[in-house]
Motif scaffolding. Structure first.
Motif, PDB file in Angstrom:
ATOM      1  N   CYS A  37       0.177   5.248 -15.022  1.00 13.77           N
ATOM      2  CA  CYS A  37      -0.273   6.331 -14.160  1.00 13.77           C
ATOM      3  C   CYS A  37       0.544   6.290 -12.860  1.00 13.77           C
ATOM      4  CB  CYS A  37      -1.758   6.152 -13.874  1.00 13.77           C
ATOM      5  SG  CYS A  37      -2.413   7.338 -12.693  1.00 13.77           S
ATOM      6  N   LEU A  38       1.132   7.398 -12.469  1.00  9.22           N
ATOM      7  CA  LEU A  38       1.974   7.456 -11.283  1.00  9.22           C
ATOM      8  C   LEU A  38       1.219   7.026 -10.035  1.00  9.22           C
ATOM      9  CD1 LEU A  38       4.662   8.161  -9.972  1.00  9.22           C
ATOM     10  CD2 LEU A  38       3.864  10.512  -9.777  1.00  9.22           C
ATOM     11  N   ALA A  39      -0.021   7.459  -9.891  1.00  8.54           N
ATOM     12  CA  ALA A  39      -0.808   7.093  -8.711  1.00  8.54           C
ATOM     13  C   ALA A  39      -1.023   5.582  -8.649  1.00  8.54           C
ATOM     14  CB  ALA A  39      -2.145   7.826  -8.722  1.00  8.54           C
ATOM     15  N   HIS A  40      -1.241   4.950  -9.792  1.00  5.74           N
ATOM     16  CA  HIS A  40      -1.446   3.505  -9.829  1.00  5.74           C
ATOM     17  C   HIS A  40      -0.155   2.772  -9.478  1.00  5.74           C
ATOM     18  CE1 HIS A  40      -2.480  -0.331 -12.190  1.00  5.74           C
ATOM     19  NE2 HIS A  40      -3.025  -0.401 -11.004  1.00  5.74           N
ATOM     20  N   VAL A  41       0.964   3.238  -9.978  1.00  6.80           N
ATOM     21  CA  VAL A  41       2.254   2.620  -9.675  1.00  6.80           C
ATOM     22  C   VAL A  41       2.551   2.725  -8.179  1.00  6.80           C
ATOM     23  CG1 VAL A  41       4.755   2.781 -10.054  1.00  6.80           C
ATOM     24  CG2 VAL A  41       3.175   2.969 -11.988  1.00  6.80           C
ATOM     25  N   ILE A  42       2.305   3.894  -7.597  1.00  4.60           N
ATOM     26  CA  ILE A  42       2.521   4.068  -6.155  1.00  4.60           C
ATOM     27  C   ILE A  42       1.602   3.140  -5.368  1.00  4.60           C
ATOM     28  CG2 ILE A  42       2.243   5.686  -4.229  1.00  4.60           C
ATOM     29  CD1 ILE A  42       3.261   7.882  -6.148  1.00  4.60           C
ATOM     30  N   ASN A  43       0.339   3.030  -5.804  1.00  2.00           N
ATOM     31  CA  ASN A  43      -0.604   2.142  -5.130  1.00  2.00           C
ATOM     32  C   ASN A  43      -0.124   0.693  -5.168  1.00  2.00           C
ATOM     33  OD1 ASN A  43      -3.061   1.286  -3.887  1.00  2.00           O
ATOM     34  ND2 ASN A  43      -3.793   0.684  -5.893  1.00  2.00           N
ATOM     35  N   LEU A  44       0.359   0.232  -6.310  1.00  2.00           N
ATOM     36  CA  LEU A  44       0.855  -1.136  -6.421  1.00  2.00           C
ATOM     37  C   LEU A  44       2.055  -1.364  -5.497  1.00  2.00           C
ATOM     38  CD1 LEU A  44       0.628  -1.682 -10.285  1.00  2.00           C
ATOM     39  CD2 LEU A  44      -0.869  -2.630  -8.520  1.00  2.00           C
ATOM     40  N   ALA A  45       2.939  -0.378  -5.409  1.00  3.68           N
ATOM     41  CA  ALA A  45       4.109  -0.496  -4.536  1.00  3.68           C
ATOM     42  C   ALA A  45       3.696  -0.549  -3.068  1.00  3.68           C
ATOM     43  CB  ALA A  45       5.064   0.669  -4.779  1.00  3.68           C
ATOM     44  N   VAL A  46       2.757   0.287  -2.676  1.00  2.94           N
ATOM     45  CA  VAL A  46       2.295   0.310  -1.286  1.00  2.94           C
ATOM     46  C   VAL A  46       1.608  -1.009  -0.930  1.00  2.94           C
ATOM     47  CG1 VAL A  46       0.659   1.401   0.309  1.00  2.94           C
ATOM     48  CG2 VAL A  46       2.148   2.812  -1.103  1.00  2.94           C
ATOM     49  N   VAL A  47       0.786  -1.529  -1.830  1.00  3.95           N
ATOM     50  CA  VAL A  47       0.116  -2.807  -1.582  1.00  3.95           C
ATOM     51  C   VAL A  47       1.145  -3.925  -1.406  1.00  3.95           C
ATOM     52  CG1 VAL A  47      -1.354  -4.571  -2.651  1.00  3.95           C
ATOM     53  CG2 VAL A  47      -2.062  -2.193  -2.672  1.00  3.95           C
ATOM     54  N   ALA A  48       2.175  -3.958  -2.250  1.00  6.87           N
ATOM     55  CA  ALA A  48       3.218  -4.979  -2.139  1.00  6.87           C
ATOM     56  C   ALA A  48       3.973  -4.840  -0.822  1.00  6.87           C
ATOM     57  CB  ALA A  48       4.182  -4.879  -3.320  1.00  6.87           C
ATOM     58  N   LEU A  49       4.309  -3.622  -0.454  1.00  2.72           N
ATOM     59  CA  LEU A  49       5.028  -3.377   0.796  1.00  2.72           C
ATOM     60  C   LEU A  49       4.179  -3.756   2.005  1.00  2.72           C
ATOM     61  CD1 LEU A  49       7.498  -2.158   2.282  1.00  2.72           C
ATOM     62  CD2 LEU A  49       6.277   0.018   2.240  1.00  2.72           C
ATOM     63  N   MET A  50       2.931  -3.323   2.006  1.00  5.80           N
ATOM     64  CA  MET A  50       2.054  -3.605   3.146  1.00  5.80           C
ATOM     65  C   MET A  50       1.767  -5.098   3.280  1.00  5.80           C
ATOM     66  SD  MET A  50       1.803  -0.837   4.710  1.00  5.80           S
ATOM     67  CE  MET A  50       0.619  -1.311   5.935  1.00  5.80           C
ATOM     68  N   SER A  51       1.636  -5.809   2.172  1.00  2.00           N
ATOM     69  CA  SER A  51       1.386  -7.248   2.268  1.00  2.00           C
ATOM     70  C   SER A  51       2.600  -7.954   2.858  1.00  2.00           C
ATOM     71  CB  SER A  51       1.007  -7.840   0.918  1.00  2.00           C
ATOM     72  OG  SER A  51       2.082  -7.773   0.023  1.00  2.00           O
ATOM     73  N   SER A  52       3.789  -7.475   2.523  1.00  4.58           N
ATOM     74  CA  SER A  52       5.012  -8.039   3.096  1.00  4.58           C
ATOM     75  C   SER A  52       5.077  -7.761   4.597  1.00  4.58           C
ATOM     76  CB  SER A  52       6.229  -7.461   2.389  1.00  4.58           C
ATOM     77  OG  SER A  52       7.409  -7.953   2.980  1.00  4.58           O
ATOM     78  N   ILE A  53       4.787  -6.536   4.995  1.00  8.59           N
ATOM     79  CA  ILE A  53       4.805  -6.169   6.416  1.00  8.59           C
ATOM     80  C   ILE A  53       3.754  -6.971   7.174  1.00  8.59           C
ATOM     81  CG2 ILE A  53       4.270  -4.297   8.036  1.00  8.59           C
ATOM     82  CD1 ILE A  53       5.598  -2.397   6.001  1.00  8.59           C
TER      83      ILE A  53
END
Length: 71
Positions: A37-53
């Motif tokens: 699901c595109l929304a789920h993939v985007i959510n996973l990417a945002v979570v990974a990015l935000m945890s890094s930040i």
């Protein structure tokens, strides 16, 4: 791209398999391959990015606290 619930993703995979089989292409198997699901993939990417930040921000803040000289 699918951006809805699991049943729509399953239906899309089934349709893709039917189309490919009509063209004698048998490399796509709905039991082994899924469309995320595109929304789920985007959510996973945002979570990974935000945890890094957040980790970078925490390190910077901690360093700033220990290096702070009030004089």
């Amino acid at each position: 791209v699918t951006a809805d619930n699991t049943s729509n993703n399953d239906m899309t995979c089934d349709k893709i398999e039917q189309i490919l089989h009509c063209r004698h292409i048998y490399s796509f198997d709905t039991n082994k391959q899924r469309l995320p699901c595109l929304a789920h993939v985007i959510n996973l990417a945002v979570v990974a990015l935000m945890s890094s930040i957040t980790k970078i921000a925490n390190v910077a803040t901690t360093t700033a606290i220990w290096e702070y000289d009030p004089t």
